[in-house]
Motif scaffolding. Structure first.
Motif, PDB file in Angstrom:
ATOM      1  N   LEU A 131       1.832  -9.154  -3.509  1.00 19.92           N
ATOM      2  CA  LEU A 131       1.884  -7.712  -3.754  1.00 19.92           C
ATOM      3  C   LEU A 131       3.074  -7.352  -4.638  1.00 19.92           C
ATOM      4  O   LEU A 131       2.970  -6.485  -5.516  1.00 19.92           O
ATOM      5  CB  LEU A 131       1.952  -6.952  -2.433  1.00 19.92           C
ATOM      6  N   SER A 139       2.736  -5.662  -8.273  1.00 18.97           N
ATOM      7  CA  SER A 139       3.473  -4.437  -8.544  1.00 18.97           C
ATOM      8  C   SER A 139       4.365  -4.592  -9.772  1.00 18.97           C
ATOM      9  O   SER A 139       4.422  -3.706 -10.638  1.00 18.97           O
ATOM     10  CB  SER A 139       4.327  -4.056  -7.324  1.00 18.97           C
ATOM     11  N   PRO A 196       4.199   0.713  -2.451  1.00 26.78           N
ATOM     12  CA  PRO A 196       3.860   0.560  -3.873  1.00 26.78           C
ATOM     13  C   PRO A 196       3.888   1.884  -4.628  1.00 26.78           C
ATOM     14  O   PRO A 196       4.226   1.904  -5.818  1.00 26.78           O
ATOM     15  CB  PRO A 196       2.457  -0.052  -3.852  1.00 26.78           C
ATOM     16  N   GLU A 203       7.716  -4.698  -0.875  1.00 25.48           N
ATOM     17  CA  GLU A 203       7.236  -4.186   0.401  1.00 25.48           C
ATOM     18  C   GLU A 203       8.340  -3.999   1.439  1.00 25.48           C
ATOM     19  O   GLU A 203       8.065  -3.618   2.572  1.00 25.48           O
ATOM     20  CB  GLU A 203       6.169  -5.127   0.977  1.00 25.48           C
ATOM     21  N   GLY A 214      -2.880  -4.431   3.552  1.00 26.39           N
ATOM     22  CA  GLY A 214      -2.671  -5.226   2.343  1.00 26.39           C
ATOM     23  C   GLY A 214      -3.643  -4.837   1.242  1.00 26.39           C
ATOM     24  O   GLY A 214      -3.250  -4.700   0.074  1.00 26.39           O
ATOM     25  N   ALA A 260      -2.620  -1.598  -0.165  1.00 26.19           N
ATOM     26  CA  ALA A 260      -1.478  -1.756  -1.067  1.00 26.19           C
ATOM     27  C   ALA A 260      -1.941  -2.179  -2.456  1.00 26.19           C
ATOM     28  O   ALA A 260      -1.442  -1.669  -3.468  1.00 26.19           O
ATOM     29  CB  ALA A 260      -0.497  -2.779  -0.490  1.00 26.19           C
ATOM     30  N   ILE A 261      -2.912  -3.095  -2.521  1.00 32.94           N
ATOM     31  CA  ILE A 261      -3.459  -3.507  -3.825  1.00 32.94           C
ATOM     32  C   ILE A 261      -4.074  -2.314  -4.538  1.00 32.94           C
ATOM     33  O   ILE A 261      -3.851  -2.093  -5.740  1.00 32.94           O
ATOM     34  CB  ILE A 261      -4.499  -4.633  -3.638  1.00 32.94           C
TER      35      ILE A 261
END
Length: 239
Positions: A146, A150, A187, A162, A224, A227-228
């Motif tokens: 992640l 980012s 993010p 994170e 997760g 977050a993507i």
């Protein structure tokens, strides 16, 4: 001139342990001229979190605690939005209600800001020689992926996007329009901070005492994927 560090604590079902993190905050010695402002935002907990906080406030009046409760459960990000807007300190740091991060390390994050080098400081769990609990392999891989994704959109070279420990010049973070109500906060705030002209972002190594899911860890694989989605959303569309 007295300045303040606003410590934002989102809390959900932390009745058993909230006093432990507050005890740690009481013991933290900040640089001369900086006081602590503790802002707890209860995200409509179902346990005795509120009772535990009120009891602590009565027994420890010397600790400057500002308490707020969400009318309904809206998620960590929403609680952080409330805390950020309520902050009155010159500096602001995010602190989870669990014991995964050590408040004694606020001074590590403050140093680049007080020295005049930084506007934002990320505390990285993946750099430096501080203690780290050996945790889940795939959880670590997920965090690093992640962060990599980012960085592709922000053009930053962070090692730990994170991380909970993010310290800001308060006016900088209050100037952002933040939307993510759950764990997409990380993010989103990273993407939006990175686009501020001439922003100075630093990273310092911190300790990490991670919890297992049996011990109360709340983030999961669904977060997760969210977050993507947020990395792509705020990286591509800059909304």
């Amino acid at each position: 001139m007295i300045q303040k560090l606003s410590i934002i604590i989102p809390a959900y079902n932390e009745g058993k342990t909230i006093h432990l993190i507050l005890d740690k905050l009481q013991k933290v010695n900040l640089p001369n001229g900086i006081e602590k402002e503790v802002i707890i935002v209860n995200d409509c907990s179902k346990d005795n979190t509120e009772e535990a906080i009120y009891n602590y406030m009565q027994q420890n009046p010397a600790l400057n605690i500002q308490y707020f409760k969400q009318a309904v459960n809206m998620g960590k990000g929403a609680a952080l939005h409330t805390g950020i807007q309520k902050a009155t300190g010159e500096y602001l740091v995010i602190q989870d209600a669990d014991l995964e991060y050590d408040p004694e390390e606020y001074n590590l994050l403050l140093k680049p800001i007080l020295s005049g080098f930084a506007d934002v400081v990320f505390g990285s769990r993946f750099m430096g020689g501080n203690p780290h609990r050996v945790s889940f392999f795939w959880h670590t891989i997920g965090n690093k992926f992640l962060t990599f994704l980012s960085n592709m959109f922000t053009n930053l070279n962070l090692t730990d996007m994170e991380t909970c420990y993010k310290m800001f010049n308060t006016k900088v973070v209050q100037s952002l329009v933040l939307k993510e109500k759950r764990f997409g906060f990380e993010p989103e705030v990273t993407a939006k901070i990175s686009r501020i002209p001439k922003i100075r972002i630093y990273e310092v190594g911190i300790s990490y005492y991670g919890r297992t899911y049996e011990e109360g860890k709340k983030i999961g694989w669904k977060d997760g994927f969210r977050a993507i989605y947020c990395i792509l959303k705020y990286g591509l569309f800059k909304s």
